[in-house]
Structure formats: structure tokens, C-alpha cells
Motif scaffolding. Sequence first.
Motif, PDB file in Angstrom:
ATOM      1  N   LYS A  39       6.581 -14.935  -5.984  1.00 55.84           N
ATOM      2  CA  LYS A  39       5.670 -13.875  -5.522  1.00 55.84           C
ATOM      3  C   LYS A  39       4.251 -14.122  -6.013  1.00 55.84           C
ATOM      4  N   GLU A  40       4.124 -14.637  -7.235  1.00 49.44           N
ATOM      5  CA  GLU A  40       2.797 -14.928  -7.790  1.00 49.44           C
ATOM      6  C   GLU A  40       2.079 -15.997  -6.966  1.00 49.44           C
ATOM      7  N   MET A  41       2.836 -16.823  -6.287  1.00 45.39           N
ATOM      8  CA  MET A  41       2.250 -17.948  -5.563  1.00 45.39           C
ATOM      9  C   MET A  41       2.071 -17.670  -4.076  1.00 45.39           C
ATOM     10  N   ILE A  42       2.237 -16.429  -3.675  1.00 46.24           N
ATOM     11  CA  ILE A  42       2.077 -16.086  -2.254  1.00 46.24           C
ATOM     12  C   ILE A  42       0.623 -16.238  -1.825  1.00 46.24           C
ATOM     13  N   ASN A  43      -0.294 -15.686  -2.595  1.00 45.74           N
ATOM     14  CA  ASN A  43      -1.711 -15.745  -2.253  1.00 45.74           C
ATOM     15  C   ASN A  43      -2.342 -16.956  -2.911  1.00 45.74           C
ATOM     16  N   LEU A  44      -2.753 -17.904  -2.094  1.00 43.65           N
ATOM     17  CA  LEU A  44      -3.382 -19.113  -2.609  1.00 43.65           C
ATOM     18  C   LEU A  44      -4.894 -18.937  -2.598  1.00 43.65           C
ATOM     19  N   ASP A  45      -5.549 -19.546  -3.584  1.00 38.63           N
ATOM     20  CA  ASP A  45      -7.007 -19.451  -3.687  1.00 38.63           C
ATOM     21  C   ASP A  45      -7.688 -20.228  -2.570  1.00 38.63           C
ATOM     22  N   ASP A  46      -8.987 -19.948  -2.418  1.00 37.70           N
ATOM     23  CA  ASP A  46      -9.753 -20.518  -1.314  1.00 37.70           C
ATOM     24  C   ASP A  46     -10.480 -21.811  -1.643  1.00 37.70           C
ATOM     25  N   SER A  47     -10.386 -22.294  -2.852  1.00 39.24           N
ATOM     26  CA  SER A  47     -11.078 -23.540  -3.169  1.00 39.24           C
ATOM     27  C   SER A  47     -10.051 -24.648  -3.400  1.00 39.24           C
ATOM     28  N   LEU A  48     -10.449 -25.857  -3.071  1.00 35.90           N
ATOM     29  CA  LEU A  48      -9.558 -26.997  -3.241  1.00 35.90           C
ATOM     30  C   LEU A  48      -9.175 -27.157  -4.707  1.00 35.90           C
ATOM     31  N   GLU A  49     -10.122 -26.970  -5.586  1.00 34.15           N
ATOM     32  CA  GLU A  49      -9.861 -27.114  -7.020  1.00 34.15           C
ATOM     33  C   GLU A  49      -8.775 -26.133  -7.484  1.00 34.15           C
ATOM     34  N   MET A  50      -8.882 -24.887  -7.050  1.00 34.96           N
ATOM     35  CA  MET A  50      -7.892 -23.874  -7.438  1.00 34.96           C
ATOM     36  C   MET A  50      -6.541 -24.147  -6.768  1.00 34.96           C
ATOM     37  N   LEU A  51      -6.582 -24.641  -5.551  1.00 36.73           N
ATOM     38  CA  LEU A  51      -5.338 -25.004  -4.864  1.00 36.73           C
ATOM     39  C   LEU A  51      -4.610 -26.133  -5.579  1.00 36.73           C
ATOM     40  N   LEU A  52      -5.357 -27.125  -6.012  1.00 34.13           N
ATOM     41  CA  LEU A  52      -4.751 -28.242  -6.738  1.00 34.13           C
ATOM     42  C   LEU A  52      -4.144 -27.767  -8.054  1.00 34.13           C
ATOM     43  N   GLN A  53      -4.806 -26.832  -8.692  1.00 32.85           N
ATOM     44  CA  GLN A  53      -4.270 -26.257  -9.929  1.00 32.85           C
ATOM     45  C   GLN A  53      -2.981 -25.461  -9.625  1.00 32.85           C
ATOM     46  N   ALA A  54      -3.001 -24.694  -8.555  1.00 36.63           N
ATOM     47  CA  ALA A  54      -1.810 -23.932  -8.154  1.00 36.63           C
ATOM     48  C   ALA A  54      -0.672 -24.879  -7.787  1.00 36.63           C
ATOM     49  N   GLN A  55      -1.011 -25.983  -7.118  1.00 35.66           N
ATOM     50  CA  GLN A  55       0.006 -26.963  -6.757  1.00 35.66           C
ATOM     51  C   GLN A  55       0.636 -27.581  -8.008  1.00 35.66           C
ATOM     52  N   LYS A  56      -0.181 -27.874  -8.987  1.00 37.35           N
ATOM     53  CA  LYS A  56       0.328 -28.442 -10.242  1.00 37.35           C
ATOM     54  C   LYS A  56       1.267 -27.450 -10.925  1.00 37.35           C
ATOM     55  N   GLN A  57       0.851 -26.193 -10.992  1.00 39.85           N
ATOM     56  CA  GLN A  57       1.691 -25.170 -11.607  1.00 39.85           C
ATOM     57  C   GLN A  57       2.991 -24.996 -10.819  1.00 39.85           C
ATOM     58  N   PHE A  58       2.885 -25.039  -9.492  1.00 44.89           N
ATOM     59  CA  PHE A  58       4.089 -24.903  -8.672  1.00 44.89           C
ATOM     60  C   PHE A  58       5.034 -26.068  -8.911  1.00 44.89           C
ATOM     61  N   ARG A  59       4.506 -27.265  -9.026  1.00 50.33           N
ATOM     62  CA  ARG A  59       5.363 -28.439  -9.258  1.00 50.33           C
ATOM     63  C   ARG A  59       6.141 -28.304 -10.564  1.00 50.33           C
ATOM     64  N   GLU A  60       5.485 -27.793 -11.591  1.00 55.16           N
ATOM     65  CA  GLU A  60       6.166 -27.577 -12.871  1.00 55.16           C
ATOM     66  C   GLU A  60       7.285 -26.541 -12.708  1.00 55.16           C
ATOM     67  N   PHE A  61       6.977 -25.453 -12.020  1.00 60.06           N
ATOM     68  CA  PHE A  61       7.966 -24.416 -11.747  1.00 60.06           C
ATOM     69  C   PHE A  61       9.078 -24.973 -10.855  1.00 60.06           C
ATOM     70  N   ASP A  62       8.705 -25.752  -9.859  1.00 60.56           N
ATOM     71  CA  ASP A  62       9.651 -26.311  -8.897  1.00 60.56           C
ATOM     72  C   ASP A  62      10.698 -27.187  -9.578  1.00 60.56           C
ATOM     73  N   LEU A  63      10.299 -27.931 -10.587  1.00 62.30           N
ATOM     74  CA  LEU A  63      11.264 -28.768 -11.319  1.00 62.30           C
ATOM     75  C   LEU A  63      12.366 -27.908 -11.933  1.00 62.30           C
ATOM     76  N   VAL A  64      11.971 -26.834 -12.567  1.00 65.51           N
ATOM     77  CA  VAL A  64      12.941 -25.940 -13.214  1.00 65.51           C
ATOM     78  C   VAL A  64      13.761 -25.211 -12.154  1.00 65.51           C
ATOM     79  N   ALA A  65      13.078 -24.670 -11.142  1.00 71.11           N
ATOM     80  CA  ALA A  65      13.767 -23.910 -10.092  1.00 71.11           C
ATOM     81  C   ALA A  65      14.753 -24.798  -9.331  1.00 71.11           C
ATOM     82  N   SER A  66      14.364 -26.010  -9.037  1.00 68.71           N
ATOM     83  CA  SER A  66      15.252 -26.930  -8.326  1.00 68.71           C
ATOM     84  C   SER A  66      16.486 -27.251  -9.160  1.00 68.71           C
ATOM     85  N   ASP A  67      16.318 -27.323 -10.470  1.00 67.37           N
ATOM     86  CA  ASP A  67      17.465 -27.555 -11.346  1.00 67.37           C
ATOM     87  C   ASP A  67      18.437 -26.377 -11.280  1.00 67.37           C
TER      88      ASP A  67
END
Length: 148
Positions: A39-67
Motif C-alpha cells: 500500500k505504501e508503494m501505490i503512489n509513486l513520486d514524480d521524479s526519476l530520482e525518487m522513482l529509482l529510490q522507490a524501486q530500490k526499496q521495492f527490490r529489497e522488500f520484494d526479496l523478502v516478500a518473494s521468499d
Amino acid sequence: MLSNKRIQELELVMEFEKVEECFKEVSSWIENVGRKRLKEMINLDDSLEMLLQAQKQFREFDLVASDYCRRGQEALKKMDRWEDFSSVDVQSYRVKLQSYRDQLEEFCNQLDENRHRICETVRLYEFFDKVRHQLQRGECKKLAWTRS
């Protein structure tokens, strides 16, 4: 013949009780951590820099969630034999099993959708950022003139 089937049902119930601990752990994580993070990741920011940061955070979460998804799917696979039994004694376990299956499937699908959405959004922002830089340097003047 009937007694063999009854013994198999009792064995399945015992197996279910062992596997249910895994289901409960996965289910609890999905409800208490996984869904909130998605739910925290539903609204993505409007700048590429913030998107890349959100993507990095999602990837970290995704590793755990996928497990957790993998562990839940492995536990469900152990219980595939439930489909062969239809007695009233086993019905309540089948209902629990279906509930765990539905919850896991829904969460894993949401995880996949968010993974794809974030990846595509970053890809589009990178493309637009590249075009914007080319326009600023005058590399797309011909394109800009033909469109106006």
C-alpha cells in the motif's frame, strides 16, 4: 478399503497441523507487513530520482516478500493430496487450506503487479528524461519542428 482411506485422512490431518505453522507465519507476515508495504508503494513520486529510490526499496522488500510467497507455495504443494479427500471430517481443513491458498495467491499477484508497474514506470521516466535532455541540447530540433 474404508479403513485405509480413514487412515490416510488422519495422516493428512497430522501433516496439515505440521504445515499449518508455516501457513500461519506466512499469513501473518502478509497481513502485518506485506500488504502494508504494498500500500505504501501505490503512489509513486514524480521524479526519476525518487522513482529509482522507490524501486530500490521495492527490490529489497520484494526479496523478502518473494521468499514468503515461495515458502507458502511450497507448503501448499505439500497439501495437494487434499483434493482426493471429500469426507466431512476433512472439510474444515480443506476450507482453511483454500483460505491460505487464496490469500497467498492474491498477495503474490499484487506483488507481481507492483513489480511490473514500478519497473515500467521507471523505464518510461528514464525514456522521457533522455528525450528531455536531448531536447535541451538541441538534438531533437528536427523532431520538434516536424511536430509543431
